[in-house]
Design an enzyme around this catalytic site. Structure first.
Site, PDB file in Angstrom:
ATOM      1  N   PHE A   6       0.975  -1.226  -0.034  1.00  0.00           N
ATOM      2  CA  PHE A   6       0.102  -0.045  -0.033  1.00  0.00           C
ATOM      3  C   PHE A   6       0.697   1.110   0.051  1.00  0.00           C
ATOM      4  O   PHE A   6       1.888   1.204   0.654  1.00  0.00           O
ATOM      5  CB  PHE A   6      -0.855   0.000   1.348  1.00  0.00           C
ATOM      6  CG  PHE A   6      -2.264  -0.571   0.995  1.00  0.00           C
ATOM      7  CD1 PHE A   6      -3.467  -0.043   0.599  1.00  0.00           C
ATOM      8  CD2 PHE A   6      -2.509  -2.024   1.249  1.00  0.00           C
ATOM      9  CE1 PHE A   6      -4.643  -0.352   0.537  1.00  0.00           C
ATOM     10  CE2 PHE A   6      -3.546  -2.569   1.073  1.00  0.00           C
ATOM     11  CZ  PHE A   6      -4.470  -1.899   0.726  1.00  0.00           C
ATOM     12  N   HIS A  14       2.683  -6.138   7.004  1.00  0.00           N
ATOM     13  CA  HIS A  14       1.548  -6.239   5.991  1.00  0.00           C
ATOM     14  C   HIS A  14       2.234  -6.418   4.539  1.00  0.00           C
ATOM     15  O   HIS A  14       1.479  -6.647   3.604  1.00  0.00           O
ATOM     16  CB  HIS A  14       0.773  -5.165   5.773  1.00  0.00           C
ATOM     17  CG  HIS A  14      -0.106  -4.822   7.107  1.00  0.00           C
ATOM     18  ND1 HIS A  14      -1.443  -5.585   7.482  1.00  0.00           N
ATOM     19  CD2 HIS A  14       0.248  -4.106   8.196  1.00  0.00           C
ATOM     20  CE1 HIS A  14      -1.715  -4.982   8.531  1.00  0.00           C
ATOM     21  NE2 HIS A  14      -0.903  -4.321   9.100  1.00  0.00           N
ATOM     22  N   HIS A  59       0.337 -12.306   4.799  1.00  0.00           N
ATOM     23  CA  HIS A  59       0.230 -11.765   6.255  1.00  0.00           C
ATOM     24  C   HIS A  59      -1.129 -12.105   6.874  1.00  0.00           C
ATOM     25  O   HIS A  59      -2.166 -12.218   6.173  1.00  0.00           O
ATOM     26  CB  HIS A  59       0.647 -10.492   6.657  1.00  0.00           C
ATOM     27  CG  HIS A  59      -0.316  -9.357   5.724  1.00  0.00           C
ATOM     28  ND1 HIS A  59      -0.165  -8.970   4.199  1.00  0.00           N
ATOM     29  CD2 HIS A  59      -1.417  -8.727   6.181  1.00  0.00           C
ATOM     30  CE1 HIS A  59      -0.920  -8.164   4.126  1.00  0.00           C
ATOM     31  NE2 HIS A  59      -2.000  -8.163   5.098  1.00  0.00           N
ATOM     32  N   ASP A  85      -3.850 -10.329   9.291  1.00  0.00           N
ATOM     33  CA  ASP A  85      -4.125  -9.103  10.371  1.00  0.00           C
ATOM     34  C   ASP A  85      -4.476  -9.337  11.631  1.00  0.00           C
ATOM     35  O   ASP A  85      -5.195 -10.565  11.846  1.00  0.00           O
ATOM     36  CB  ASP A  85      -5.367  -8.397   9.590  1.00  0.00           C
ATOM     37  CG  ASP A  85      -4.943  -7.794   8.325  1.00  0.00           C
ATOM     38  OD1 ASP A  85      -3.590  -7.515   8.065  1.00  0.00           O
ATOM     39  OD2 ASP A  85      -5.711  -7.095   7.803  1.00  0.00           O
ATOM     40  N   HIS A 102      -5.668  -4.434  14.064  1.00  0.00           N
ATOM     41  CA  HIS A 102      -5.403  -3.488  12.717  1.00  0.00           C
ATOM     42  C   HIS A 102      -6.570  -2.742  12.606  1.00  0.00           C
ATOM     43  O   HIS A 102      -6.510  -1.574  11.721  1.00  0.00           O
ATOM     44  CB  HIS A 102      -5.108  -4.425  11.537  1.00  0.00           C
ATOM     45  CG  HIS A 102      -4.819  -3.728  10.386  1.00  0.00           C
ATOM     46  ND1 HIS A 102      -4.010  -2.876  10.315  1.00  0.00           N
ATOM     47  CD2 HIS A 102      -5.304  -4.147   8.990  1.00  0.00           C
ATOM     48  CE1 HIS A 102      -4.137  -2.346   8.850  1.00  0.00           C
ATOM     49  NE2 HIS A 102      -5.050  -3.400   8.079  1.00  0.00           N
ATOM     50  N   HIS A 158     -13.280  -5.432   6.786  1.00  0.00           N
ATOM     51  CA  HIS A 158     -12.647  -5.841   8.039  1.00  0.00           C
ATOM     52  C   HIS A 158     -13.392  -5.612   9.243  1.00  0.00           C
ATOM     53  O   HIS A 158     -13.301  -6.424  10.408  1.00  0.00           O
ATOM     54  CB  HIS A 158     -11.424  -4.910   8.125  1.00  0.00           C
ATOM     55  CG  HIS A 158     -10.335  -5.057   7.196  1.00  0.00           C
ATOM     56  ND1 HIS A 158     -10.144  -4.782   5.999  1.00  0.00           N
ATOM     57  CD2 HIS A 158      -8.934  -5.950   7.707  1.00  0.00           C
ATOM     58  CE1 HIS A 158      -8.824  -5.227   5.679  1.00  0.00           C
ATOM     59  NE2 HIS A 158      -8.361  -5.740   6.564  1.00  0.00           N
ATOM     60  N   GLU A 187      -3.854 -12.239   3.804  1.00  0.00           N
ATOM     61  CA  GLU A 187      -4.205 -11.494   3.016  1.00  0.00           C
ATOM     62  C   GLU A 187      -2.730 -11.523   1.964  1.00  0.00           C
ATOM     63  O   GLU A 187      -1.842 -12.112   2.584  1.00  0.00           O
ATOM     64  CB  GLU A 187      -4.421 -10.040   2.936  1.00  0.00           C
ATOM     65  CG  GLU A 187      -5.716  -9.798   3.846  1.00  0.00           C
ATOM     66  CD  GLU A 187      -5.939  -8.273   4.314  1.00  0.00           C
ATOM     67  OE1 GLU A 187      -7.049  -7.722   4.515  1.00  0.00           O
ATOM     68  OE2 GLU A 187      -4.766  -7.863   4.826  1.00  0.00           O
TER      69      GLU A 187
END
EC number: 3.5.1.9
Length: 217
Positions: A27, A57, A61, A63, A67, A168, A180
């Site tokens: 990201f 991340h 990974h 979460d 998060h 989420h 993810e």
């Protein structure tokens, strides 16, 4: 003398983790992977030693609930049992922009507690903001069928521009775990054993995993 039984063939493994590298897609604004050497083999040093910096991340990974909720557990405090056991890989190749219930219904019968969805023909190796995510209704539908962990072969279960993080928040409300950034390019649709344990990182919002699938026998 009885004929000895032929040796068992070891179960096949699928490595569903991308390589963690400096050019791994992340990201925008996230911390990329970086490695530096703190010691090198020499006449005065018996070992090579390295240090790394990265967002948890990067790559495949898990979460942590932390998060997406301030009062939720960090990854070191999340029970491990959900990340290990029978799972189903469901193909929804070409689903965009969201994986919906309609993409999952063909594989509904006798769902195991873990579901990984393959959206990509080939997982992205560069940042693609138009990646496929989960519709919140699809997560609720899976949870209603006993699923405790969901996974996807894109960077997030929510779209890149989402501010509400609705999927989420469904995970938080329903107490589901998530994986993810998986790589499911070569994995046929079907059932496997998932092994994807997060590291015990104190206070962290996520953890890298070396995710694998093992053939059921």
């Amino acid at each position: 003398m009885p004929t000895p039984a032929p040796p068992r063939t070891p179960p096949r493994l699928w490595d569903i983790s991308p390589t963690v590298a400096p050019d791994a897609p992340i990201f925008p604004g996230d911390e990329p992977y970086s490695l530096r050497w703190t010691a090198r083999l020499s006449p005065d040093c018996p070992v090579n030693l390295s240090a790394i910096t990265m967002s948890p991340h990067v790559g495949a990974h898990a979460d942590a609930p932390l998060h997406y909720a301030n009062d939720a557990p960090a990854i070191a405090d999340v029970p491990l049992d959900t990340y290990l056991g029978r799972c189903r890989v469901i193909h929804a190749i070409g689903a965009a922009p969201l994986v919906t219930v309609a993409h999952l219904q063909h594989a509904e019968q006798d769902l195991p507690p873990r579901v990984l969805v393959r959206c990509c023909e080939r997982a992205d190796t560069v940042w693609n903001p138009a990646f496929t995510a989960y519709a919140p209704e699809a997560i609720e539908w899976l949870a209603a069928r006993g699923v405790k962990l969901v996974g996807i072969d894109t960077p997030s279960v929510d779209p890149a521009d989402s501010k509400a993080l609705s999927s989420h928040q469904q995970l938080r409300r329903l107490d589901l775990r998530v994986l993810e950034n998986l790589v499911l390019d070569d994995v046929p649709e079907g059932d496997y054993e998932l092994i994807a344990l997060p590291l015990k990182l104190q206070g962290a919002c996520a953890s890298p995993v070396r995710a694998i699938l093992r053939e059921l026998q």
